[in-house]
Scaffold this active site. Sequence first.
Site, PDB file in Angstrom:
ATOM      1  N   HIS A 230     -20.012   1.512   0.016  1.00 56.21           N
ATOM      2  CA  HIS A 230     -20.091   2.985   0.622  1.00 56.21           C
ATOM      3  C   HIS A 230     -19.862   2.027   2.389  1.00 56.21           C
ATOM      4  CE1 HIS A 230     -20.041   6.661   3.283  1.00 56.21           C
ATOM      5  NE2 HIS A 230     -20.429   6.154   3.651  1.00 56.21           N
ATOM      6  N   TYR A 234     -17.494   1.642   6.093  1.00 53.95           N
ATOM      7  CA  TYR A 234     -17.524   1.997   7.617  1.00 53.95           C
ATOM      8  C   TYR A 234     -17.392   0.730   7.957  1.00 53.95           C
ATOM      9  CZ  TYR A 234     -19.846   6.109   6.936  1.00 53.95           C
ATOM     10  OH  TYR A 234     -19.304   7.418   7.167  1.00 53.95           O
ATOM     11  N   HIS A 381      -7.804  10.969  -0.271  1.00 54.42           N
ATOM     12  CA  HIS A 381      -8.655  11.214   1.066  1.00 54.42           C
ATOM     13  C   HIS A 381      -8.673   9.763   1.346  1.00 54.42           C
ATOM     14  CE1 HIS A 381     -12.527  10.302   3.232  1.00 54.42           C
ATOM     15  NE2 HIS A 381     -12.514   9.983   2.347  1.00 54.42           N
ATOM     16  N   PHE A 382      -9.186   9.192   0.994  1.00 52.62           N
ATOM     17  CA  PHE A 382      -9.324   7.662   1.797  1.00 52.62           C
ATOM     18  C   PHE A 382      -8.183   7.098   2.312  1.00 52.62           C
ATOM     19  CE2 PHE A 382      -9.571   5.615  -3.240  1.00 52.62           C
ATOM     20  CZ  PHE A 382      -8.700   4.758  -2.897  1.00 52.62           C
ATOM     21  N   HIS A 383      -6.971   7.287   1.509  1.00 54.03           N
ATOM     22  CA  HIS A 383      -6.037   6.826   2.769  1.00 54.03           C
ATOM     23  C   HIS A 383      -5.841   7.019   3.874  1.00 54.03           C
ATOM     24  CE1 HIS A 383      -4.561   5.018  -1.474  1.00 54.03           C
ATOM     25  NE2 HIS A 383      -3.883   4.445  -0.566  1.00 54.03           N
ATOM     26  N   ARG A 444      -6.603   9.886 -10.866  1.00 53.32           N
ATOM     27  CA  ARG A 444      -6.177   8.456 -10.599  1.00 53.32           C
ATOM     28  C   ARG A 444      -6.330   7.914 -11.120  1.00 53.32           C
ATOM     29  NH1 ARG A 444     -11.338   6.265  -6.754  1.00 53.32           N
ATOM     30  NH2 ARG A 444     -10.265   4.550  -6.618  1.00 53.32           N
ATOM     31  N   ARG A 445      -5.852   6.104 -10.832  1.00 55.40           N
ATOM     32  CA  ARG A 445      -5.683   4.836 -11.440  1.00 55.40           C
ATOM     33  C   ARG A 445      -4.975   5.231 -12.942  1.00 55.40           C
ATOM     34  NH1 ARG A 445     -11.733   2.361 -10.288  1.00 55.40           N
ATOM     35  NH2 ARG A 445     -11.416   0.882  -8.453  1.00 55.40           N
TER      36      ARG A 445
HETATM   37  C1  HEM Z   1       2.779   1.910   1.986  1.00 54.02           C
HETATM   38  C2  HEM Z   1       1.452   2.333   1.738  1.00 54.02           C
HETATM   39  C3  HEM Z   1       1.040   3.009   0.802  1.00 54.02           C
HETATM   40  C4  HEM Z   1       0.482   3.445  -0.423  1.00 54.02           C
HETATM   41  C5  HEM Z   1       1.729   4.583  -0.159  1.00 54.02           C
HETATM   42  C6  HEM Z   1      -0.200   3.838  -1.022  1.00 54.02           C
HETATM   43  C7  HEM Z   1      -0.393   4.707  -2.115  1.00 54.02           C
HETATM   44  C8  HEM Z   1      -1.362   4.335  -2.843  1.00 54.02           C
HETATM   45  C9  HEM Z   1      -1.429   5.109  -4.639  1.00 54.02           C
HETATM   46  C10 HEM Z   1      -0.338   6.340  -5.002  1.00 54.02           C
HETATM   47  C11 HEM Z   1      -2.585   4.960  -4.552  1.00 54.02           C
HETATM   48  C12 HEM Z   1      -3.523   5.604  -6.028  1.00 54.02           C
HETATM   49  C13 HEM Z   1      -3.321   5.309  -7.072  1.00 54.02           C
HETATM   50  C14 HEM Z   1      -3.932   5.774  -8.555  1.00 54.02           C
HETATM   51  O1  HEM Z   1      -4.962   5.441  -8.322  1.00 54.02           O
HETATM   52  O2  HEM Z   1      -3.500   5.345  -9.830  1.00 54.02           O
HETATM   53  C15 HEM Z   1      -3.114   4.427  -3.839  1.00 54.02           C
HETATM   54  C16 HEM Z   1      -4.727   3.404  -4.637  1.00 54.02           C
HETATM   55  C17 HEM Z   1      -5.045   2.105  -3.320  1.00 54.02           C
HETATM   56  N1  HEM Z   1      -4.876   2.464  -2.054  1.00 54.02           N
HETATM   57 FE1  HEM Z   1      -2.864   2.548  -1.482  1.00 54.02          FE
HETATM   58  N2  HEM Z   1      -1.311   2.778  -0.037  1.00 54.02           N
HETATM   59  C18 HEM Z   1      -0.947   2.048   0.817  1.00 54.02           C
HETATM   60  C19 HEM Z   1      -1.482   1.796   2.038  1.00 54.02           C
HETATM   61  C20 HEM Z   1      -2.424   1.108   1.611  1.00 54.02           C
HETATM   62  C21 HEM Z   1      -3.526   0.870   2.562  1.00 54.02           C
HETATM   63  C22 HEM Z   1      -2.875  -0.025   3.875  1.00 54.02           C
HETATM   64  C23 HEM Z   1      -4.674   0.699   2.274  1.00 54.02           C
HETATM   65  C24 HEM Z   1      -5.824  -0.019   2.738  1.00 54.02           C
HETATM   66  C25 HEM Z   1      -5.864  -0.814   3.574  1.00 54.02           C
HETATM   67  C26 HEM Z   1      -4.584   0.873   0.571  1.00 54.02           C
HETATM   68  C27 HEM Z   1      -5.999   0.869  -0.288  1.00 54.02           C
HETATM   69  C28 HEM Z   1      -6.084   1.251  -1.307  1.00 54.02           C
HETATM   70  C29 HEM Z   1      -6.644   1.629  -2.677  1.00 54.02           C
HETATM   71  C30 HEM Z   1      -7.851   0.687  -2.086  1.00 54.02           C
HETATM   72  C31 HEM Z   1      -6.323   2.493  -3.636  1.00 54.02           C
HETATM   73  C32 HEM Z   1      -7.407   2.046  -4.486  1.00 54.02           C
HETATM   74  C33 HEM Z   1      -7.187   1.901  -5.747  1.00 54.02           C
HETATM   75  C34 HEM Z   1      -7.900   1.337  -6.977  1.00 54.02           C
HETATM   76  O3  HEM Z   1      -7.982   2.765  -7.590  1.00 54.02           O
HETATM   77  O4  HEM Z   1      -8.469   1.451  -7.499  1.00 54.02           O
HETATM   78  N3  HEM Z   1      -2.975   1.444   0.516  1.00 54.02           N
HETATM   79  N4  HEM Z   1      -2.593   3.192  -2.673  1.00 54.02           N
HETATM   80 CU   LIG Z   2     -18.495   6.647   0.048  1.00 54.36          CU
END
Ligand code: HEM
Ligand SMILES: [Cu+2]
Length: 561
Positions: A230, A234, A381-383, A444-445
């Site tokens: 968490h 921050y 949410h976290f995006h 998700r995932r």
């Molecule tokens: C073009 C920009 C981006 C797109 C379209 C995008 C899209 C996505 C999507 C659809 C997921 C969900 C995948 C899933 O749950 O199967 C995901 C997961 C994630 N994204 Fe992004 N994302 C972008 C940029 C970023 C950026 C800039 C960050 C952080 C600085 C980020 C951090 C994450 C993280 C931490 C996850 C979780 C991975 C996991 O569940 O293991 N993303 N993203």
């Molecule tokens: Cu948290």
Amino acid sequence: MAVRSASPEDIYATHPEKKVSLYFMVLGFIALTIGVIFGPFQIFNYADIDLYPALQPLFKSYYQGLTLHGVLNAIVFTQFFIQGSLLYLQARDSNVRPLMPVAWAAWWIALIGLALAAWPLLLNNATVLYTFYPPLQGHWAFYVGAALIIVSSLVSVFLSVEMWVRWKKQNPGKPTPLVTFMTTATWMMWGLAAIGLVVEAVFFLIPWSLGWIKGVDPLLARSLFWWSGHPIVYFWLLPAYVSWYGLLPRQAGGKLISDPLARMAFLGFLVFSTPVGFHHQFADPGISAFWKGVHTVLTMMVAVPSLMTAFTIAASLELAGRANGGKGMLGWIKALPWNNPSVVAQLLGAIAFIFGGAGGIVNASFTLDYVVHNTTWIPGHFHLPVATASTLTFFGIAFWLIPHITHKPLAAPRTALAGVWLWFVGMMFMAFGMHMMGLQGVPRRAHISAMSAVNDGIYASSAFYMVFNAIAGVLLTIAAVQLFYVLYATLFSRRRLPADQVPEIPFAEAISGPEGKNGVKVMDRLFFWWGAAVVLVLIVYMPTLVQLFIHMVPAPGMRLW
Ligand code: HEM
Ligand SMILES: [Cu+2]
């Protein structure tokens, strides 16, 4: 050119910390470039469009890509950018030079850690996602590399605190300058937060992946992970706040309303960021509902400094707008410098954060989490806070800081502006699509665009929301190309700004300053507040962790990919 431009040697001679900061930031942006490539593939997946065959044979699976996306964007980019930018801002704000050999050591440790972790990630030997929950077992180099990356961050904690202590000695009785206060508090917060991950890696993951111990207790590992998991958000966010409080008001043409209020918000984060991790384990067995409830309440506490920030920043921006000639209830908004990509990136990031904060309060509300846990709501949410608020703000900082350090002009400011807007709008589409699909129970995932014939179509009721994700995929692809183009075109540019056109560091003045205020003196005792944070963390974690340590149930590792 009338004014002579400086040679690279001159640029770094007076401020050698410029170079190490630049190296950190560039390494972070390289990681981001690779990590972001998978983003559009993932959001098209959630529009039921499977583009993964195009990545064969380079990347083996959806999940290998997702691991790279999470690790490179959320862990590597954020941390490296923060290590570079905060080091520089603190050094210049307090006029103290960091211990340069230590700063370079931090950079090399980070680089070696990244290389070690990247090797199994790219060879598909650590497809365990960026949370790496046991018993999924990755290659040892992944854990050792990740641990080195954390070690590097702890060296940055030392660098910041050491600079602050030195400043204090040289300036007895004076209040710490605001930006220095905020950066030091951020690093101190992380110094406590990182302990969970360090313990997890050193005592469990590394010995386990090397075969020295047979198994790891998944519940204990997850609890240690979320001790850090968490507050790490921050750690990603506070550097954006440093800019919103300490620099953005000046960039917008005004002043910060209140310096003591900014300090109070950062103290709130220092004390309340860490003792809240069970809100990521509401659905875990073996943790009592009582302690989950305590963490719920404390999580609500940590929302307070963000609400304070919203008011302080909005008020400062309103003053800036009025100083620029804006009239009426909303006229001040129009009068903000909407042609400055650095400002616009930060404003849009802050707006996205409002929606992100609202969703976060839902997630943190114990039983409400059972509606959204592990659905697409969560990445929806976290995006907003991380991929929009922090990421756009970091781009916004880079838009002036890289020209400031390198004396190279920002390439294509209009493209930068368009990229920032498209990123914001794209993320809004994505947030809407993903939140709504999550409410319909889509996990998700999950590689949902390539499901077996039996399951095909089980998410058909989300078809309408998938359209939003598809649009987001198109917008975000264009945005990413624009933003990275501007970034690399700036870095590779051979043009140099004449000395009088190099951007200055826009440290903001405060209307209500820190001088002579007793509250500021009390808040300046950062070690005391850090101690209070430690005590609070021990109170809310020890009863559970001690039980978990006593009753460990190690599970053997698995490789299911
Ligand atoms: C073009 C920009 C981006 C797109 C379209 C995008 C899209 C996505 C999507 C659809 C997921 C969900 C995948 C899933 O749950 O199967 C995901 C997961 C994630 N994204 Fe992004 N994302 C972008 C940029 C970023 C950026 C800039 C960050 C952080 C600085 C980020 C951090 C994450 C993280 C931490 C996850 C979780 C991975 C996991 O569940 O293991 N993303 N993203
Ligand atoms: Cu948290």
